[in-house]
Design a protein around this motif. Structure first.
Motif, PDB file in Angstrom:
ATOM      1  N   GLY A   1       0.796  -1.279  -0.048  1.00 23.94           N
ATOM      2  CA  GLY A   1      -0.012   0.195  -0.014  1.00 23.94           C
ATOM      3  C   GLY A   1       0.731   1.312  -0.026  1.00 23.94           C
ATOM      4  O   GLY A   1       1.741   1.487  -0.812  1.00 23.94           O
ATOM      5  N   PRO A   2       0.703   2.197   0.970  1.00 27.68           N
ATOM      6  CA  PRO A   2       1.417   3.371   1.118  1.00 27.68           C
ATOM      7  C   PRO A   2       2.896   3.256   1.865  1.00 27.68           C
ATOM      8  O   PRO A   2       3.593   4.248   2.145  1.00 27.68           O
ATOM      9  CB  PRO A   2       0.796   4.370   1.877  1.00 27.68           C
ATOM     10  N   ASN A   3       3.042   1.762   2.162  1.00 27.33           N
ATOM     11  CA  ASN A   3       4.377   1.647   3.030  1.00 27.33           C
ATOM     12  C   ASN A   3       5.063   0.785   2.449  1.00 27.33           C
ATOM     13  O   ASN A   3       4.766   0.079   1.452  1.00 27.33           O
ATOM     14  CB  ASN A   3       3.576   1.219   4.584  1.00 27.33           C
ATOM     15  N   VAL A   4       6.389   0.666   3.299  1.00 25.81           N
ATOM     16  CA  VAL A   4       7.237  -0.528   2.994  1.00 25.81           C
ATOM     17  C   VAL A   4       7.425  -1.149   4.374  1.00 25.81           C
ATOM     18  O   VAL A   4       7.439  -0.792   5.269  1.00 25.81           O
ATOM     19  CB  VAL A   4       8.683   0.357   2.606  1.00 25.81           C
ATOM     20  N   ILE A   5       7.721  -2.493   3.940  1.00 26.71           N
ATOM     21  CA  ILE A   5       7.759  -3.394   5.108  1.00 26.71           C
ATOM     22  C   ILE A   5       9.171  -4.279   5.116  1.00 26.71           C
ATOM     23  O   ILE A   5       9.556  -4.645   3.880  1.00 26.71           O
ATOM     24  CB  ILE A   5       6.884  -4.559   5.177  1.00 26.71           C
ATOM     25  N   TYR A   6      10.092  -4.341   6.070  1.00 27.15           N
ATOM     26  CA  TYR A   6      11.153  -4.819   6.029  1.00 27.15           C
ATOM     27  C   TYR A   6      10.818  -6.452   6.121  1.00 27.15           C
ATOM     28  O   TYR A   6      10.568  -6.809   7.014  1.00 27.15           O
ATOM     29  CB  TYR A   6      12.132  -4.621   7.187  1.00 27.15           C
ATOM     30  N   LEU A   7      11.375  -7.199   5.191  1.00 28.93           N
ATOM     31  CA  LEU A   7      11.235  -8.676   5.093  1.00 28.93           C
ATOM     32  C   LEU A   7      12.392  -9.376   5.604  1.00 28.93           C
ATOM     33  O   LEU A   7      12.453 -10.434   5.881  1.00 28.93           O
ATOM     34  CB  LEU A   7      10.981  -9.117   3.686  1.00 28.93           C
ATOM     35  N   ALA A   8      13.645  -8.819   5.505  1.00 25.80           N
ATOM     36  CA  ALA A   8      15.045  -9.385   5.784  1.00 25.80           C
ATOM     37  C   ALA A   8      15.802  -8.321   6.227  1.00 25.80           C
ATOM     38  O   ALA A   8      15.827  -6.917   5.632  1.00 25.80           O
ATOM     39  CB  ALA A   8      15.541 -10.327   4.825  1.00 25.80           C
ATOM     40  N   LYS A   9      16.829  -8.721   7.116  1.00 30.06           N
ATOM     41  CA  LYS A   9      17.721  -7.440   7.640  1.00 30.06           C
ATOM     42  C   LYS A   9      19.145  -8.327   8.002  1.00 30.06           C
ATOM     43  O   LYS A   9      19.048  -9.450   8.454  1.00 30.06           O
ATOM     44  CB  LYS A   9      17.232  -6.787   8.791  1.00 30.06           C
ATOM     45  N   ARG A  10      20.203  -7.469   7.554  1.00 32.96           N
ATOM     46  CA  ARG A  10      21.372  -7.810   8.105  1.00 32.96           C
ATOM     47  C   ARG A  10      21.927  -6.811   8.843  1.00 32.96           C
ATOM     48  O   ARG A  10      21.986  -5.687   8.555  1.00 32.96           O
ATOM     49  CB  ARG A  10      22.566  -8.320   6.873  1.00 32.96           C
ATOM     50  N   GLU A  11      22.431  -6.988  10.188  1.00 29.25           N
ATOM     51  CA  GLU A  11      23.083  -6.115  11.131  1.00 29.25           C
ATOM     52  C   GLU A  11      24.175  -5.297  10.920  1.00 29.25           C
ATOM     53  O   GLU A  11      25.134  -5.983  10.225  1.00 29.25           O
ATOM     54  CB  GLU A  11      22.793  -6.726  12.528  1.00 29.25           C
TER      55      GLU A  11
ATOM     56  N   GLU B   1      -0.949   5.856 -10.056  1.00 33.18           N
ATOM     57  CA  GLU B   1      -0.851   4.930  -8.861  1.00 33.18           C
ATOM     58  C   GLU B   1      -0.199   5.337  -7.502  1.00 33.18           C
ATOM     59  O   GLU B   1      -0.500   4.933  -6.591  1.00 33.18           O
ATOM     60  CB  GLU B   1      -0.186   3.547  -9.460  1.00 33.18           C
ATOM     61  N   VAL B   2       0.708   6.230  -7.801  1.00 35.36           N
ATOM     62  CA  VAL B   2       1.646   6.851  -6.540  1.00 35.36           C
ATOM     63  C   VAL B   2       0.519   7.570  -5.958  1.00 35.36           C
ATOM     64  O   VAL B   2       0.462   7.246  -4.596  1.00 35.36           O
ATOM     65  CB  VAL B   2       2.515   7.470  -6.950  1.00 35.36           C
ATOM     66  N   ASP B   3      -0.228   8.505  -6.413  1.00 32.95           N
ATOM     67  CA  ASP B   3      -1.148   9.451  -5.812  1.00 32.95           C
ATOM     68  C   ASP B   3      -2.131   8.456  -5.109  1.00 32.95           C
ATOM     69  O   ASP B   3      -2.780   8.798  -4.216  1.00 32.95           O
ATOM     70  CB  ASP B   3      -1.885  10.268  -6.947  1.00 32.95           C
ATOM     71  N   ARG B   4      -2.671   7.263  -5.812  1.00 33.76           N
ATOM     72  CA  ARG B   4      -3.813   6.429  -5.357  1.00 33.76           C
ATOM     73  C   ARG B   4      -3.470   5.928  -4.057  1.00 33.76           C
ATOM     74  O   ARG B   4      -4.213   5.669  -3.136  1.00 33.76           O
ATOM     75  CB  ARG B   4      -4.107   5.465  -6.174  1.00 33.76           C
ATOM     76  N   ARG B   5      -2.215   5.389  -3.905  1.00 32.34           N
ATOM     77  CA  ARG B   5      -1.728   4.767  -2.667  1.00 32.34           C
ATOM     78  C   ARG B   5      -1.463   5.745  -1.507  1.00 32.34           C
ATOM     79  O   ARG B   5      -1.724   5.078  -0.233  1.00 32.34           O
ATOM     80  CB  ARG B   5      -0.343   3.963  -2.992  1.00 32.34           C
ATOM     81  N   LEU B   6      -0.785   6.923  -1.901  1.00 29.31           N
ATOM     82  CA  LEU B   6      -0.693   7.832  -0.636  1.00 29.31           C
ATOM     83  C   LEU B   6      -1.777   8.694  -0.428  1.00 29.31           C
ATOM     84  O   LEU B   6      -2.720   8.815  -1.019  1.00 29.31           O
ATOM     85  CB  LEU B   6       0.424   8.537  -1.025  1.00 29.31           C
ATOM     86  N   THR B   7      -1.888   8.901   0.910  1.00 29.93           N
ATOM     87  CA  THR B   7      -2.722  10.003   1.625  1.00 29.93           C
ATOM     88  C   THR B   7      -2.145  11.163   1.827  1.00 29.93           C
ATOM     89  O   THR B   7      -1.101  11.309   2.484  1.00 29.93           O
ATOM     90  CB  THR B   7      -3.303   9.303   2.917  1.00 29.93           C
ATOM     91  N   TRP B   8      -2.580  12.209   1.054  1.00 28.01           N
ATOM     92  CA  TRP B   8      -2.135  13.705   1.268  1.00 28.01           C
ATOM     93  C   TRP B   8      -2.909  14.352   2.310  1.00 28.01           C
ATOM     94  O   TRP B   8      -4.090  14.153   2.367  1.00 28.01           O
ATOM     95  CB  TRP B   8      -1.972  14.182  -0.027  1.00 28.01           C
ATOM     96  N   PRO B   9      -2.314  15.426   2.929  1.00 24.73           N
ATOM     97  CA  PRO B   9      -0.855  15.572   3.049  1.00 24.73           C
ATOM     98  C   PRO B   9       0.069  14.298   3.525  1.00 24.73           C
ATOM     99  O   PRO B   9      -0.716  13.863   4.588  1.00 24.73           O
ATOM    100  CB  PRO B   9      -0.736  16.676   3.889  1.00 24.73           C
ATOM    101  N   LEU B  10       1.407  14.219   3.095  1.00 26.74           N
ATOM    102  CA  LEU B  10       2.110  13.029   3.714  1.00 26.74           C
ATOM    103  C   LEU B  10       2.710  13.514   5.038  1.00 26.74           C
ATOM    104  O   LEU B  10       2.653  14.636   5.478  1.00 26.74           O
ATOM    105  CB  LEU B  10       3.444  12.849   2.436  1.00 26.74           C
TER     106      LEU B  10
END
Length: 265
Positions: free
Chosen positions: A121-131, A165-174
């Motif tokens: 959606g309007p977010n990004v989710i971390y799926l994997a990480k290396r410290e 599509e960017v505008d559709r996903r995001l809620t303004w104001p950011l």
């Protein structure tokens, strides 16, 4: 207010949803957005669910292990069952599996925090990480969700989408996370066009002050948009190091894209 489950579904699909099930999912999504526990009053306000309805759902979810409470029994957070389910998703995800060795190699080469992220959606989710090998590092965790517009990882993914599509996903104001966060539509679209042209995204303290991030998107799959990023405190960063890390990210993405192509053949 959190986005309702099924907000993008067509009216007939939403009408077929069971209200109690939808509310259960909304509670899980809400509590998964941050490590902070929430009270019944807070959940009621954020989800627009009456307290009278919430009490019964929360008791059921707690008894079955999906939620846990603090010592006072008044603040709710995700439980062990939610952790196990989330871990099972990551372990069986094709993209996560195909990037594991590349993330290991990239982490060994750079020595800084490396992430694999996915657009949701309007977010990004971390799926994997290396410290990072250093004590001073960016706080992050697998499963953490951040506004896509405020991270290099998220911007690299938004840049793969048409402007509409960017505008559709995001809620303004950011939402502004720091004074450097891009919040104006024109400025964000200009930034995304620049990312499309140069092939990578940068984040200069837009998500966390004092942290510089670089990200390169993987080739989109039929079901997801993914990217790899590296986060470095400004004190260990220079323009030359940024160039080197960006080149390493490009190489890593090329390698993963090749692996994905072979797995689809």
């Amino acid at each position: 207010m959190s986005q309702s489950v099924g907000a993008d579904a067509d009216p007939s699909a939403r009408g077929a949803m069971v209200k109690s099930a939808v509310r259960t999912l909304e509670i899980l999504e809400c509590l998964g957005t941050s490590p902070e526990r929430r009270s019944v009053a807070t959940l009621s306000r954020e989800l627009s669910i009456p307290k009278s309805s919430l009490h019964g759902i929360l008791r059921t979810m707690t008894a079955s292990g999906w939620l846990e409470t603090d010592a006072t029994g008044t603040l709710y957070g995700l439980g062990l069952r939610a952790l196990l389910t989330g871990a099972a998703y990551v372990e069986t995800d094709d993209i996560v599996s195909l990037t594991q060795r590349t993330l290991d190699s990239l982490s060994d080469l750079i020595g800084e925090t490396v992430h694999l992220g996915r657009l949701d959606g309007p977010n990004v989710i971390y799926l994997a990480k290396r410290e990072s090998v250093h004590a001073l590092r960016l706080y992050s965790a697998v499963g953490r969700r951040l506004p896509a517009h405020a991270t290099a990882l998220g911007k690299s993914l938004l840049a793969q989408l048409p402007a509409g599509e960017v505008d559709r996903r995001l809620t303004w104001p950011l939402k502004s996370l720091t004074p450097q966060t891009i919040v104006e539509p024109a400025a964000l679209h200009h930034e995304l066009e620049l990312i499309r042209q140069q092939g990578y995204a940068l984040d200069h303290g837009e998500n966390a002050e004092g942290i510089r991030c670089m990200a390169v998107a993987l080739r989109p799959t039929a079901s997801s948009y993914n990217a790899i990023s590296c986060s470095v405190p400004e004190g260990r960063m220079s323009d030359a190091r940024q160039t080197d890390i960006t080149a390493a990210l490009r190489d890593a993405v090329t390698m993963v894209n090749t692996l994905i192509g072979r797995s689809r053949a």
